[in-house]
Design an enzyme around this catalytic site. Structure first.
Site, PDB file in Angstrom:
ATOM      1  N   GLU A 125       0.839  -1.248   0.020  1.00 34.49           N
ATOM      2  CA  GLU A 125      -0.058  -0.054   0.034  1.00 34.49           C
ATOM      3  C   GLU A 125       0.887   1.325   0.047  1.00 34.49           C
ATOM      4  O   GLU A 125       1.781   1.192   0.847  1.00 34.49           O
ATOM      5  CB  GLU A 125      -1.006   0.060   1.338  1.00 34.49           C
ATOM      6  CG  GLU A 125      -2.104   1.075   1.180  1.00 34.49           C
ATOM      7  CD  GLU A 125      -2.732   1.304   2.401  1.00 34.49           C
ATOM      8  OE1 GLU A 125      -2.661   0.545   3.200  1.00 34.49           O
ATOM      9  OE2 GLU A 125      -3.895   2.140   2.161  1.00 34.49           O
ATOM     10  N   GLU A 268      -2.625  -3.871   6.916  1.00 35.35           N
ATOM     11  CA  GLU A 268      -3.662  -4.824   7.079  1.00 35.35           C
ATOM     12  C   GLU A 268      -3.525  -5.891   5.846  1.00 35.35           C
ATOM     13  O   GLU A 268      -4.567  -6.411   5.650  1.00 35.35           O
ATOM     14  CB  GLU A 268      -5.042  -4.116   6.976  1.00 35.35           C
ATOM     15  CG  GLU A 268      -5.359  -3.565   5.563  1.00 35.35           C
ATOM     16  CD  GLU A 268      -4.993  -2.151   5.671  1.00 35.35           C
ATOM     17  OE1 GLU A 268      -3.996  -1.345   6.351  1.00 35.35           O
ATOM     18  OE2 GLU A 268      -5.513  -1.520   4.639  1.00 35.35           O
ATOM     19  N   ASN A 269      -2.450  -6.313   5.356  1.00 34.32           N
ATOM     20  CA  ASN A 269      -2.616  -7.336   4.202  1.00 34.32           C
ATOM     21  C   ASN A 269      -3.417  -8.364   4.537  1.00 34.32           C
ATOM     22  O   ASN A 269      -3.222  -8.770   5.869  1.00 34.32           O
ATOM     23  CB  ASN A 269      -0.780  -7.808   4.081  1.00 34.32           C
ATOM     24  CG  ASN A 269       0.002  -6.698   3.855  1.00 34.32           C
ATOM     25  OD1 ASN A 269       0.020  -5.725   3.174  1.00 34.32           O
ATOM     26  ND2 ASN A 269       1.007  -6.722   5.101  1.00 34.32           N
ATOM     27  N   GLU A 302      -5.914  -3.056  12.547  1.00 38.25           N
ATOM     28  CA  GLU A 302      -5.603  -4.033  11.425  1.00 38.25           C
ATOM     29  C   GLU A 302      -6.472  -5.089  11.238  1.00 38.25           C
ATOM     30  O   GLU A 302      -6.976  -5.326  10.081  1.00 38.25           O
ATOM     31  CB  GLU A 302      -4.077  -4.410  11.270  1.00 38.25           C
ATOM     32  CG  GLU A 302      -2.891  -3.245  11.366  1.00 38.25           C
ATOM     33  CD  GLU A 302      -3.330  -1.980  10.550  1.00 38.25           C
ATOM     34  OE1 GLU A 302      -3.625  -2.102   9.581  1.00 38.25           O
ATOM     35  OE2 GLU A 302      -2.663  -1.024  11.075  1.00 38.25           O
ATOM     36  N   HIS A 305      -9.815  -3.912   9.517  1.00 39.69           N
ATOM     37  CA  HIS A 305      -9.669  -3.588   8.241  1.00 39.69           C
ATOM     38  C   HIS A 305      -9.998  -4.910   7.444  1.00 39.69           C
ATOM     39  O   HIS A 305     -10.262  -4.828   6.209  1.00 39.69           O
ATOM     40  CB  HIS A 305      -8.056  -3.274   7.854  1.00 39.69           C
ATOM     41  CG  HIS A 305      -7.670  -1.784   7.644  1.00 39.69           C
ATOM     42  ND1 HIS A 305      -8.444  -1.056   7.265  1.00 39.69           N
ATOM     43  CD2 HIS A 305      -6.744  -1.360   8.188  1.00 39.69           C
ATOM     44  CE1 HIS A 305      -8.018   0.334   7.272  1.00 39.69           C
ATOM     45  NE2 HIS A 305      -7.060   0.128   7.849  1.00 39.69           N
TER      46      HIS A 305
END
Ligand code: ZN
Length: 869
Positions: A125, A268-269, A302, A305
């Site tokens: 990101e 937050e992958n 996170e 998300h």
């Protein structure tokens, strides 16, 4: 000059192609990494058959080969220009194989794939994926990812990516591989991989529907004892999201990896969060209470998300607040539920009013949904995050909790798997409530902090009380004229005993520029409590007398407003002292504040955490934000004088309270214990302003007796910033020797020195930069030394010799080649020159000009510097 063009929201176009599946293969080698991507692509419905496919690729990516349906691409079929690779004359459906070579070991920008202390990690990101391979790197292109990692087994025993591991094996030469598959289509910015020698801490969570989820937190072996709190926070966040939003986790495994080198807090992958160690590691001995709370809230953020960001993502980066504002609001409510609503609100508002209001008043001011940008990284701002959260909070206030929840349910159901806009979010709220929220949407499109002026009148004969509300909003770069906002103003009317007049607590909805609200059957002149809980992000103006503020600080029926009344009283006093300093008059202490502070100190009804906040004077940063022209010396001296005067006037009470808050009990991170330590440290801080050897001894004893970082660090800070220079040096030294192997603790050690307001700070900072524990490539170290000096040491940074400014410009120019995102963020203090006196303005502008003269500036720094001069 920057080569990068300005991107406009109004130019948005839907993608012409969608990527059905993305198969990636990473061969991780010491010198280079080879990436093979295999994409199955279809033309979007309704798209022009002649439309080119646009892939993004950073200049650092070496293109090795491109094949379409098994054939090498003909030269006339593709074209690479800047960051765009365009493919022409394409079938409606095809497969593209792309091989690229990248150099993670040389990646100092920490975007894309890089090495953090021997660990491979990614940060995609917002636009990092294009530093890995060629791909439509935009959030509205979503794909199912399958990722194979190949690396040396002994150096990189752990190989992680998004989703579930589906296969693995060993290869010749000591290498091994693992394949991961993520069943949820996602944009490239949520892709992640990690490879390294990591240890893990494991647990499980059983979801409402009874699915058992494996939870893993990875870190270096030496930090394995610092992961329990993050794990506990994660489980509480998972449960909270089920209870409060009805959101269940959707994969069988959830991983968090801690890395030392990270530009931001965390990412937050999907299924594989990557965290700055500062936001995940926690241990009582090395971590302060404030940092414990930060870990809890970032872990929750996170996690949240996963729904607000991943399952429903952003159509384009102008919609960033769609996920960030909403997710911050969610993490704020979570923390409030875990601790105290009022304390949390005070913390949020303090940050908003100092940092976000300053941003809104500066040259980089932008709406929650910006209209244009050069570099999206520059828009991960307090406006998008914190003001964005305030906007969601206002929707919650206007709709009430039940309708708001129906609104989020509808939003998630309607847009699951989609990439949408802030308009879509508001539409869901409008649909469930039947309300017209079109005016409300101006909060997304208009920048600037509105003023809310309130005046009142009481008609004794008619027993009518009237509140006249008037709103306005200053010009900001995107617009000179602003239309009125739809503003929820929560109020109460109090009688002269301080009791709530029945029926008067309500949310007034201000929609016009000026509006009168009438209250009938009011028997006597009431005192209004306005903007309770800070119900809108505005600057309130009502002519309270000092006596009324002192009264409200005791009797307001809203906890936040009780704190606020005391703060505003202190602000006024400080503003008078600032004026005295500027007029060359001697300082004098007004009795009223001493009385208020004394009664707070004595009041046993007030919870210690609240007491600590009530007794803390407004920060120099907040006073600066309120000032017409910032005078850093006057602000510093006035605040210092008031602290010292309050310490002196109430000396015995501070000491009594310190003693009462002292405890032999072993450390616990509970609400009561956090409160006790906070109040104890506040008392110590006041006492240490007295330059009294007895209190130096007290601080040293607190330092030595502490079994936790909260008390040890506060004692160190008090001594280090005191005038006892020998003791300060000795204690800093002792602390260094105790903690030199704990990188995060060393950041505290650096920060305490960089923020020391005593003269000569710049020379001390220069020494810190030479210190062996300093590492100019590590963002946390840069923030601890350079960020802290330039943002938390205003008297020294703004010294009239201009050396602080020149120092910052030197660092920016140096850093811009290494890590443009960090360079651009550190630049902020120089952009605020308009708020200073003519001499400082000139000095600051000169440094901005110097930066702009650099021929190869990054888009990041160029955008901020050029918009600021
Ligand atoms: Zn976020």
């Amino acid at each position: 000059m920057s080569q990068k063009p300005v991107i406009y929201l109004k130019d948005y176009q839907a993608p012409a192609y969608q990527i059905l599946t993305t198969d990636l293969r990473f061969e991780l080698n010491t010198e280079e990494t080879l990436v093979t991507s295999h994409l199955r692509i279809v033309r979007a419905e309704g798209a022009d058959t002649q439309a080119p496919l646009q892939l993004h690729g950073h200049e650092s990516v070496e293109l090795i080969s491109l094949t379409l349906d098994g054939q090498p691409l003909a030269a006339q079929q593709w074209q690479r220009e800047g960051e765009l690779l365009s493919l022409q004359a394409l079938p409606a459906e095809f497969e593209l194989i792309c091989v690229t070579r990248i150099h993670p070991a040389q990646n100092t920008a920490l975007e894309g794939l890089y090495l953090s202390d021997g660990i491979y990690a990614t940060q995609c990101e917002a636009e990092g994926f294009r530093r890995i391979t060629f791909f439509p790197d935009r959030p509205d292109v979503m794909s199912v990812f399958t990722t194979t990692l190949i690396a040396d087994q002994s150096q990189y025993p752990i190989l992680l990516s998004n989703g579930n591991p589906i296969a693995q094996g060993e290869l010749e030469g000591g290498r091994h591989w693992v394949t991961w598959q993520d069943p949820h289509p996602k944009p490239a910015y949520l892709f992640a991989l990690v490879a390294g020698n990591l240890s893990k801490f494991e647990d499980h969570f059983t979801t409402v529907s009874g699915r058992k989820v494996l939870l893993q937190i990875y870190a270096e072996a030496k930090d394995l004892d610092k992961l329990a709190y993050a794990m506990d926070s994660l489980k509480r966040a998972m449960q909270w999201d089920e209870e409060v939003y009805g959101r269940e986790y959707d994969l069988d495994i959830y991983m968090i990896v801690a890395v030392d080198f990270f530009n931001m807090g965390a990412m937050e992958n999907k299924g594989l969060n990557i965290f700055n160690t500062a936001c995940v590691l926690a241990h009582p001995r090395t971590t302060t209470d404030a940092a414990f709370q930060r870990v809890e809230s970032v872990v929750a953020h996170e996690y949240f998300h996963n729904w607000s960001g991943n399952r429903v993502t952003c159509r384009d980066w102008f919609q960033l607040s769609l996920k960030e504002g909403f997710t911050v609001f969610r993490d704020q409510c979570f923390s409030a539920d875990m601790h105290s609503e009022t304390l949390k609100r005070v913390e949020e508002v303090s940050m908003l009013r100092t940092a976000q209001f300053a941003e809104d008043a500066g040259p980089m001011a932008h709406p929650v949904r910006p209209e244009s940008f050069i570099e999206i990284s520059n828009f991960y701002t307090l406006t998008v995050y914190e003001k964005g959260a305030e906007v969601v909070r206002m929707l919650h206030t206007l709709l009430g909790p039940e309708l708001f929840r129906q609104g989020t349910d509808l939003y998630f159901a309607r847009h699951d798997g989609q990439a949408v806009t802030t308009d879509d979010f508001v539409q869901a709220m409008a649909d469930v409530s039947g309300r017209d929220l079109s005016q409300f949407k101006r909060w997304y499109s208009q920048a600037g902090t509105p003023r809310l002026q309130v005046r009142d009148e009481y008609d004794a004969a008619q027993q009518i009380y009237r509140l006249r509300l008037k709103q306005s909003c200053p010009a900001t770069p995107e617009a000179a004229e602003k239309l009125p906002f739809h503003m929820p103003v929560k109020i109460s009317l109090l009688d002269d005993e301080g009791a709530l007049i029945p029926g008067t607590q309500q949310v007034l909805e201000l929609t016009a520029a000026e509006q009168v609200f009438e209250f009938t059957q009011i028997q006597a002149q009431p005192l209004p409590s306005l903007l309770q809980g800070f119900s809108a992000p505005v600057k309130l103006d009502y002519p309270y007398t000092d006596a009324q503020l002192a009264f409200l600080s005791k009797h307001d029926n809203d906890g936040f407003n009780r704190w606020e009344a005391g703060q505003q009283l202190a602000v006024r006093l400080l503003q008078r002292l600032i004026a005295d300093y500027q007029a060359g008059k001697p300082f004098s202490l007004e009795a009223r504040l001493v009385e208020v502070w004394s009664s707070i100190l004595e009041d046993e009804q007030i919870d210690p955490a609240m007491k600590s906040l009530l007794l803390t004077l407004p920060s120099e940063a907040y006073l600066s934000e309120l000032a017409e022209v910032i005078d850093p010396d006057a602000i510093h001296q006035a605040r210092r004088f008031l602290r010292q005067a309050l310490a002196q006037a109430l000396e015995a009470q501070w000491l009594n309270l310190w003693t009462a808050m002292d405890s032999e009990a072993a450390y616990q991170p509970t609400r009561e214990e956090i409160a006790r330590r906070s109040l104890k440290n506040t008392c110590l801080g006041y006492l240490m302003t007295l330059d009294n050897a007895a209190y130096l001894a007290l601080a040293e004893s607190q330092f030595n007796a502490a079994d936790n970082m909260t008390e040890q660090q506060a004692a160190l800070m008090a001594v280090a910033h005191s005038n006892f220079s020998d003791s300060a040096a000795a204690l800093l030294d002792e602390f260094f020797h105790q903690w030199q192997h704990e990188s995060l603790v060393m950041n505290q050690w650096l920060g305490i020195q960089a923020s020391d307001p005593k003269p000569g700070a710049l020379a001390r900072v220069e020494l810190l930069r030479q210190h062996p524990i300093y590492d100019a490539r590590n963002p946390n170290k840069l923030r601890a030394v350079i960020g802290t000096f330039c943002q938390q040491n205003p008297v020294n940074f703004h010294a009239l010799d201009g050396q602080g400014y020149a120092f910052l410009a030197d660092r920016i120019l140096e850093l811009d080649r290494q890590n443009p995102q960090i360079a651009s963020r550190l630049l902020t203090p120089l952009t605020r020159w308009r708020k200073y006196d003519a001499q400082r303005q000139q000095l600051m502008q000169a440094q901005l000009q110097r930066i702009l003269q650099e021929p190869n500036l990054s888009g990041d720094v160029y955008e901020v510097a050029s918009k600021s001069v």
